[in-house]
Scaffold this motif. Structure first.
Motif, PDB file in Angstrom:
ATOM      1  N   ARG A   6      54.879  36.565  45.573  1.00 32.80           N
ATOM      2  CA  ARG A   6      54.805  35.338  44.767  1.00 32.80           C
ATOM      3  C   ARG A   6      54.903  34.106  45.663  1.00 32.80           C
ATOM      4  N   ILE A   7      55.568  34.262  46.795  1.00 35.07           N
ATOM      5  CA  ILE A   7      55.752  33.137  47.720  1.00 35.07           C
ATOM      6  C   ILE A   7      54.634  33.110  48.754  1.00 35.07           C
ATOM      7  N   VAL A   8      54.398  34.243  49.419  1.00 34.98           N
ATOM      8  CA  VAL A   8      53.438  34.322  50.516  1.00 34.98           C
ATOM      9  C   VAL A   8      52.009  34.431  50.004  1.00 34.98           C
ATOM     10  N   GLY A   9      51.825  35.092  48.898  1.00 28.51           N
ATOM     11  CA  GLY A   9      50.484  35.317  48.362  1.00 28.51           C
ATOM     12  C   GLY A   9      50.082  36.767  48.506  1.00 28.51           C
ATOM     13  N   SER A  10      49.626  37.339  47.445  1.00 29.61           N
ATOM     14  CA  SER A  10      49.240  38.742  47.450  1.00 29.61           C
ATOM     15  C   SER A  10      47.796  38.892  47.901  1.00 29.61           C
ATOM     16  N   VAL A  11      47.399  40.128  48.103  1.00 28.33           N
ATOM     17  CA  VAL A  11      46.007  40.428  48.435  1.00 28.33           C
ATOM     18  C   VAL A  11      45.107  39.908  47.324  1.00 28.33           C
ATOM     19  N   ALA A  12      45.523  40.115  46.071  1.00 26.72           N
ATOM     20  CA  ALA A  12      44.719  39.666  44.920  1.00 26.72           C
ATOM     21  C   ALA A  12      44.508  38.158  44.950  1.00 26.72           C
ATOM     22  N   VAL A  13      45.556  37.410  45.205  1.00 25.86           N
ATOM     23  CA  VAL A  13      45.446  35.949  45.243  1.00 25.86           C
ATOM     24  C   VAL A  13      44.529  35.522  46.382  1.00 25.86           C
ATOM     25  N   ARG A  14      44.652  36.172  47.525  1.00 24.25           N
ATOM     26  CA  ARG A  14      43.790  35.830  48.665  1.00 24.25           C
ATOM     27  C   ARG A  14      42.327  36.136  48.365  1.00 24.25           C
ATOM     28  N   LEU A  15      42.069  37.234  47.648  1.00 24.03           N
ATOM     29  CA  LEU A  15      40.688  37.562  47.267  1.00 24.03           C
ATOM     30  C   LEU A  15      40.123  36.519  46.310  1.00 24.03           C
ATOM     31  N   VAL A  16      40.940  36.103  45.356  1.00 26.02           N
ATOM     32  CA  VAL A  16      40.488  35.072  44.402  1.00 26.02           C
ATOM     33  C   VAL A  16      40.183  33.790  45.155  1.00 26.02           C
ATOM     34  N   ARG A  17      41.058  33.407  46.080  1.00 26.55           N
ATOM     35  CA  ARG A  17      40.861  32.168  46.848  1.00 26.55           C
ATOM     36  C   ARG A  17      39.627  32.226  47.737  1.00 26.55           C
ATOM     37  N   ALA A  18      39.275  33.428  48.179  1.00 26.96           N
ATOM     38  CA  ALA A  18      38.083  33.567  49.030  1.00 26.96           C
ATOM     39  C   ALA A  18      36.842  33.123  48.272  1.00 26.96           C
ATOM     40  N   GLY A  19      36.812  33.330  46.960  1.00 29.36           N
ATOM     41  CA  GLY A  19      35.726  32.839  46.119  1.00 29.36           C
ATOM     42  C   GLY A  19      34.362  33.428  46.426  1.00 29.36           C
ATOM     43  N   ARG A  20      34.320  34.642  46.966  1.00 24.73           N
ATOM     44  CA  ARG A  20      33.039  35.234  47.344  1.00 24.73           C
ATOM     45  C   ARG A  20      32.485  36.174  46.294  1.00 24.73           C
ATOM     46  N   TRP A  21      33.333  36.662  45.391  1.00 25.60           N
ATOM     47  CA  TRP A  21      32.909  37.583  44.327  1.00 25.60           C
ATOM     48  C   TRP A  21      33.782  37.295  43.116  1.00 25.60           C
ATOM     49  N   PRO A  22      33.329  37.684  41.939  1.00 28.61           N
ATOM     50  CA  PRO A  22      34.256  37.633  40.808  1.00 28.61           C
ATOM     51  C   PRO A  22      35.391  38.635  41.078  1.00 28.61           C
ATOM     52  N   VAL A  23      36.614  38.208  40.874  1.00 28.38           N
ATOM     53  CA  VAL A  23      37.762  39.074  41.111  1.00 28.38           C
ATOM     54  C   VAL A  23      38.555  39.205  39.825  1.00 28.38           C
ATOM     55  N   THR A  24      38.844  40.439  39.446  1.00 24.46           N
ATOM     56  CA  THR A  24      39.685  40.706  38.284  1.00 24.46           C
ATOM     57  C   THR A  24      40.974  41.309  38.791  1.00 24.46           C
ATOM     58  N   VAL A  25      42.102  40.712  38.391  1.00 26.08           N
ATOM     59  CA  VAL A  25      43.414  41.217  38.777  1.00 26.08           C
ATOM     60  C   VAL A  25      44.032  41.846  37.529  1.00 26.08           C
ATOM     61  N   VAL A  26      44.276  43.137  37.604  1.00 24.13           N
ATOM     62  CA  VAL A  26      44.801  43.895  36.467  1.00 24.13           C
ATOM     63  C   VAL A  26      46.309  44.005  36.611  1.00 24.13           C
ATOM     64  N   PRO A  27      47.066  43.591  35.590  1.00 26.35           N
ATOM     65  CA  PRO A  27      48.543  43.681  35.689  1.00 26.35           C
ATOM     66  C   PRO A  27      49.050  45.128  35.646  1.00 26.35           C
TER      67      PRO A  27
END
Length: 134
Positions: free
Chosen positions: A113-134
């Motif tokens: 939550r502080i450093v950023g997860s792989v999912a958040v980094r993928l979303v920030r990359a903005g290269r593909w649609p990213v779905t994060v499943v809880p």
């Protein structure tokens, strides 16, 4: 493409991605990124063997699930392994496999939550649609 690491969140992401692939009649690329621990090898840990075992176990679980659903829920899938950092490995996989979208499970680690997860980094990359499943 879905990222798998053996966690419950990744299993939920795989189920979600399989549903998408089935509805789209698309090929589902299941990706496991084998982590590389430079320091562990120096300490004599059998890192390569362990990550190969994890990949093998994931393939067995996926095949068993596909067999249970045969005739009810058909999905074409391929399993791929990449080595390295989970984020960089998923980026490399998505690029090489020409992924239309990336599905990952939400991180279960509090520090992300502080450093950023792989999912958040993928979303920030903005290269593909990213779905994060809880």
């Amino acid at each position: 493409m879905v990222g798998m690491d053996g966690s419950e969140a990744a299993a939920r992401a795989a189920a979600y991605a399989a549903g998408l692939a089935r509805r789209q009649n698309a090929l589902l690329a299941i990706v496991y990124v084998q982590p590389v621990y430079a320091g562990a090898a120096a300490l004599g840990a059998a890192v390569n063997e362990t990550t190969e075992e994890v990949a093998g176990e994931l393939v067995r679980e996926i095949r068993a699930a596909a067999e249970r659903l045969r005739g009810v829920f058909e999905v074409r899938w391929q399993f791929h392994t990449f080595r390295g950092d989970p984020y960089q490995g998923l980026v490399k996989a998505a690029d090489q496999l020409k992924a239309d979208a990336v599905v990952v499970g939400a991180s279960e680690q509090a520090g992300h939550r502080i450093v950023g997860s792989v999912a958040v980094r993928l979303v920030r990359a903005g290269r593909w649609p990213v779905t994060v499943v809880p």
